[in-house]
Structure formats: C-alpha cells, structure tokens
Design a protein around this motif. Sequence first.
Motif, PDB file in Angstrom:
ATOM      1  N   THR A  33       0.886  -1.275  -0.230  1.00  0.00           N
ATOM      2  CA  THR A  33       0.060  -0.013   0.174  1.00  0.00           C
ATOM      3  C   THR A  33       1.077   1.339   0.169  1.00  0.00           C
ATOM      4  OG1 THR A  33      -1.753  -0.990   1.319  1.00  0.00           O
ATOM      5  CG2 THR A  33      -1.996   1.209   1.193  1.00  0.00           C
ATOM      6  N   LEU A  34       0.654   2.220  -0.890  1.00  0.00           N
ATOM      7  CA  LEU A  34       1.009   3.518  -1.049  1.00  0.00           C
ATOM      8  C   LEU A  34       0.248   4.689  -0.308  1.00  0.00           C
ATOM      9  CD1 LEU A  34       3.566   4.976  -2.391  1.00  0.00           C
ATOM     10  CD2 LEU A  34       2.117   5.552  -4.082  1.00  0.00           C
ATOM     11  N   TYR A  35       0.956   5.455   0.417  1.00  0.00           N
ATOM     12  CA  TYR A  35      -0.094   6.472   1.084  1.00  0.00           C
ATOM     13  C   TYR A  35       0.410   7.949   0.511  1.00  0.00           C
ATOM     14  CZ  TYR A  35      -1.095   2.507   4.031  1.00  0.00           C
ATOM     15  OH  TYR A  35      -1.522   1.258   4.598  1.00  0.00           O
ATOM     16  N   LEU A  36      -0.691   8.707   0.753  1.00  0.00           N
ATOM     17  CA  LEU A  36      -0.219  10.262   0.672  1.00  0.00           C
ATOM     18  C   LEU A  36      -1.045  10.902   1.714  1.00  0.00           C
ATOM     19  CD1 LEU A  36       1.266  12.249  -1.041  1.00  0.00           C
ATOM     20  CD2 LEU A  36      -0.983  12.908  -2.236  1.00  0.00           C
ATOM     21  N   ILE A  37      -0.407  11.299   2.771  1.00  0.00           N
ATOM     22  CA  ILE A  37      -0.929  12.155   3.742  1.00  0.00           C
ATOM     23  C   ILE A  37      -0.610  13.544   3.284  1.00  0.00           C
ATOM     24  CG2 ILE A  37      -0.560  12.528   6.323  1.00  0.00           C
ATOM     25  CD1 ILE A  37      -1.210   9.518   5.600  1.00  0.00           C
ATOM     26  N   MET A  38      -2.049  14.317   3.527  1.00  0.00           N
ATOM     27  CA  MET A  38      -1.931  15.702   2.909  1.00  0.00           C
ATOM     28  C   MET A  38      -2.344  16.510   4.321  1.00  0.00           C
ATOM     29  SD  MET A  38      -3.602  15.078  -0.690  1.00  0.00           S
ATOM     30  CE  MET A  38      -5.099  14.356  -0.039  1.00  0.00           C
ATOM     31  N   ASN A  39      -1.606  17.386   4.572  1.00  0.00           N
ATOM     32  CA  ASN A  39      -1.832  18.272   5.725  1.00  0.00           C
ATOM     33  C   ASN A  39      -1.879  19.633   5.333  1.00  0.00           C
ATOM     34  OD1 ASN A  39      -1.987  16.128   7.714  1.00  0.00           O
ATOM     35  ND2 ASN A  39       0.345  16.386   7.705  1.00  0.00           N
TER      36      ASN A  39
END
Length: 125
Positions: free
Chosen positions: A78-84
């Motif tokens: 799984t690849l994630y992109l955490i966007m803040n």
Amino acid sequence: QVRLVESGGGSVETGGSLALSCGFSVDTYSNWCLAWFRQAPGKEREGIAAASTRNTYTTYAQAVKGRFTISQFNANNTLYLIMNSLKPEDTAMYYCAAMRSHWSDCAAWPRYTFWGQGTQVTVSS
C-alpha cells in the motif's frame, strides 16, 4: 499486469487533512517508482510525490513540499499520501502511478506508465 487502486479522497475545509491510499501489485524486490499525480479541472496532470520500492528515497513537487508525505508499506503493498494544511488549490483528481525504474528516475514524471482510476479531493475555502 500492474494494478493500482486508490481510495480515501473526499471533501475537507481549508487547513484540514486527508489521507489517500493506493493498493499496488508490483514486485517490491524489483526497482519500481510509485508516485502520486493530480489533475485539476482545466490543468495538466502534475506529479507531486514519488518514492522508490527499493530504498527510502522520496521526492516532492515544490507545491506540496512540507505539507504532503508519501510513504509505502511493502508488507501490505500500500502506498499512502498524507496531506496536511490543505488549500483550495489542492482540489483535483489524485492518481496513483507506477513505473519500473531505478530510484534516481522517480521524478521523471512523463515516464510513468501504469495508472489507477483516480480519487477526488475537494478543498473548500
């Protein structure tokens, strides 16, 4: 056959956070680059973050540097992109992408060859 399946998009207010996920089916023991792209209405698709499956290399576009984090867990593919600190200009369709390449080429955005179906992110002001 490479499969990429995104999830986690949605709507958020300015300053909020979202996390995107991408299930991938590449062989992580080989040299693959995994990336997130986005395309806003009326604009070209742009690469915003990439990572290598073989080491800890990551790269970011200037527009998201310091706000977004790309990470991957090879154990569950799984690849994630955490966007803040999201802004209205982050509103776009977000795509997961992959290409078989050495980590030094992960920022070669035009070379990505495999794509997910996309997930919408909307940031309201």
